[in-house]
Design a protein around this motif. Structure first.
Motif, PDB file in Angstrom:
ATOM      1  N   SER A 122      -3.026  -4.255   8.085  1.00 32.64           N
ATOM      2  CA  SER A 122      -3.270  -2.845   8.385  1.00 32.64           C
ATOM      3  C   SER A 122      -4.384  -2.684   9.414  1.00 32.64           C
ATOM      4  O   SER A 122      -4.244  -1.935  10.387  1.00 32.64           O
ATOM      5  CB  SER A 122      -3.624  -2.101   7.092  1.00 32.64           C
ATOM      6  OG  SER A 122      -3.878  -0.736   7.363  1.00 32.64           O
ATOM      7  N   CYS A 182       3.870  -0.490   9.692  1.00 32.66           N
ATOM      8  CA  CYS A 182       3.044  -1.267   8.755  1.00 32.66           C
ATOM      9  C   CYS A 182       2.547  -0.380   7.621  1.00 32.66           C
ATOM     10  O   CYS A 182       2.621  -0.757   6.449  1.00 32.66           O
ATOM     11  CB  CYS A 182       1.872  -1.892   9.514  1.00 32.66           C
ATOM     12  SG  CYS A 182       0.721  -2.793   8.456  1.00 32.66           S
ATOM     13  N   SER A 183       2.057   0.812   7.954  1.00 33.51           N
ATOM     14  CA  SER A 183       1.556   1.729   6.929  1.00 33.51           C
ATOM     15  C   SER A 183       2.691   2.190   6.014  1.00 33.51           C
ATOM     16  O   SER A 183       2.510   2.312   4.797  1.00 33.51           O
ATOM     17  CB  SER A 183       0.887   2.936   7.593  1.00 33.51           C
ATOM     18  OG  SER A 183      -0.252   2.531   8.324  1.00 33.51           O
TER      19      SER A 183
END
Length: 436
Positions: free
Chosen positions: A63, A84-85
């Protein structure tokens, strides 16, 4: 409210941000250690045994790498950072980590990155420190954006998991009710539905309009010891009623005598609502016999009158036998009651109502007369006419039993056809009491 209008970001301030952010890419392991340490200190959810600490470290590292990289190359890396989040939000939802803990973790990570930027600029570029404030809003907007991405991923995953769980439970309940559940799957089904494998059960079947209101009313009226798991279908609602859990324990909640008492309480608590028919099976032992209970409940349902009292199968076995063989029921009604059924409508219903009332009053002409608002002699005269038309005597037990069964068969057949139920009291407009 008027929208907040920000001035374009100063190019010199962006340059200061980039000069501070580039070295952070080499310091990501240290920043990751700091974020993980703070999470363990401040968020109990991240100290739980279910959170793999090695996995947590790599999650935070990925992250931070995406987010710091996005500060340097927003056009190239922003979509990858969002993905990614999103993945983190979805994974944590599947693991059951609380959403508020996850949101605080993202804000904490943003705070660590921002503090690192401020520290570096203050130490190595004091003149640029005054410019860094101009990009603070953009940095925190970025953090807020990713918090929103995480929250949306979490909620979507939570809804999907809830649907999957609910659908799995529906499929299990359907297999139980259809009697197609494999014995090997009973233990898993017992745990998933919260139904004891060795419990005693009954099934409630409800058909007609307004079934949702009926379920809500039932929840407020059933005995505290009875739990009902509802399984709505297009034609009827089926409820699996738990009557106790250990049939081998004398006097316990699963004791047959206790279960029968709970079943009687349940049937007595079920409401009679306009247009609805309700049937209740007899008690069965064990989760594997829910399918048998469903068939018994549907048999009871077929003998129930719209708007009438719920039918508890074990108290209406003759009717259950008749609805199980409609052809024989029709033949019985025609053979025994044929001459009465061919009378004019009002005359026919008068005789059928009188016999019904007399049978329900245990053969008392006086009580039947009170119910029908006529003299006892009038009741006796009508019964004599009934005997003359059918050629059967109410004084002979076997003929009386035949008449009673034929009357029940006719009532059920008329009820199934949607007509008025013979023998049911008719009301005169403006009156609360029945009239003949």
């Amino acid at each position: 409210m008027h929208p907040v209008v920000r001035a374009p970001v100063n190019a010199e301030a962006v340059a200061v941000l980039h000069r501070a952010a580039r070295p952070l890419m080499d310091e990501l392991p240290r920043l990751t250690d700091r974020v993980v340490e703070l999470l363990r200190e401040e968020e109990p959810a991240y100290r739980a045994a279910s959170v793999d600490q090695d996995e947590l470290w790599h999650e935070v590292y990925r992250s931070l790498r995406h987010n710091v990289g996005s500060l340097l190359r927003p056009k190239e890396l922003r979509d990858a950072a969002r993905r990614c989040s999103w993945r983190i939000g979805a994974d944590r939802a599947e693991q059951g980590l609380p959403l508020d803990a996850l949101m605080r973790a993202f804000r904490l990570g943003g705070a660590v990155v921002w503090q690192s930027l401020v520290d570096r600029v203050t130490r190595y570029d004091p003149d640029g420190a005054r410019l860094l404030v101009h990009v603070a809003a953009e940095v925190w907007d970025f953090v807020d954006e990713h918090c929103a991405v995480v929250a949306e991923a979490y909620r979507q995953t939570e809804r999907r998991l809830a649907w999957r769980h609910g659908n799995r439970q529906r499929l299990m309940a359907d297999a139980l009710l259809e009697g197609t559940m494999r014995v090997a799957d009973l233990a898993e089904t017992s745990e998933a539905l919260g139904l004891p494998e060795r419990g005693r059960y009954a099934v409630v079947a409800v058909a007609g309009p307004g079934r949702e209101a009926h379920r809500a009313l039932i929840r407020s009226r059933v005995p505290a010891a009875v739990r009902i798991l509802w399984h709505p279908r297009s034609d009827a609602d089926l409820g699996i009623a738990t009557l106790g859990c250990d049939p081998g324990f004398p006097g316990g909640p699963g004791d047959p005598g206790t279960a029968d008492g709970l079943l009687a309480e349940l049937a007595g608590a079920l409401p009679a609502l306009p247009g609805l028919r309700t049937g209740v099976s007899s008690a069965v032992e064990g989760l594997a016999r829910i399918g048998d209970a469903r068939r018994l409940a549907e048999t009871a349902l077929r003998s129930a009158a719209p708007g009438g009292a719920p039918v508890l199968l074990q108290e209406h076995l003759p009717a259950a036998l008749l609805v199980s063989s409609p052809g024989l029921a029709a033949a019985l009604a025609e053979r025994v009651l044929g001459p009465v059924l061919r009378l004019e409508g009002a005359d026919r219903d008068l005789l059928l109502d009188t016999l019904t009332a007399w049978l329900e009053c245990d053969g008392s002409a006086r009580q039947a007369g009170s119910r029908l608002f006529c003299h006892r002699n009038t009741v006796l005269n009508r019964l004599r006419r009934f005997e003359q038309l059918t050629g059967r005597s109410l004084g002979r037990p076997h003929e009386l039993a035949e008449l009673s069964l034929a009357l029940t068969a006719h009532r059920i057949l008329r009820g199934q056809a949607g007509g008025q139920v013979p023998g049911a009291a008719r009301t005169v407009p403006g009156q609360d009491r029945p009239a003949v």
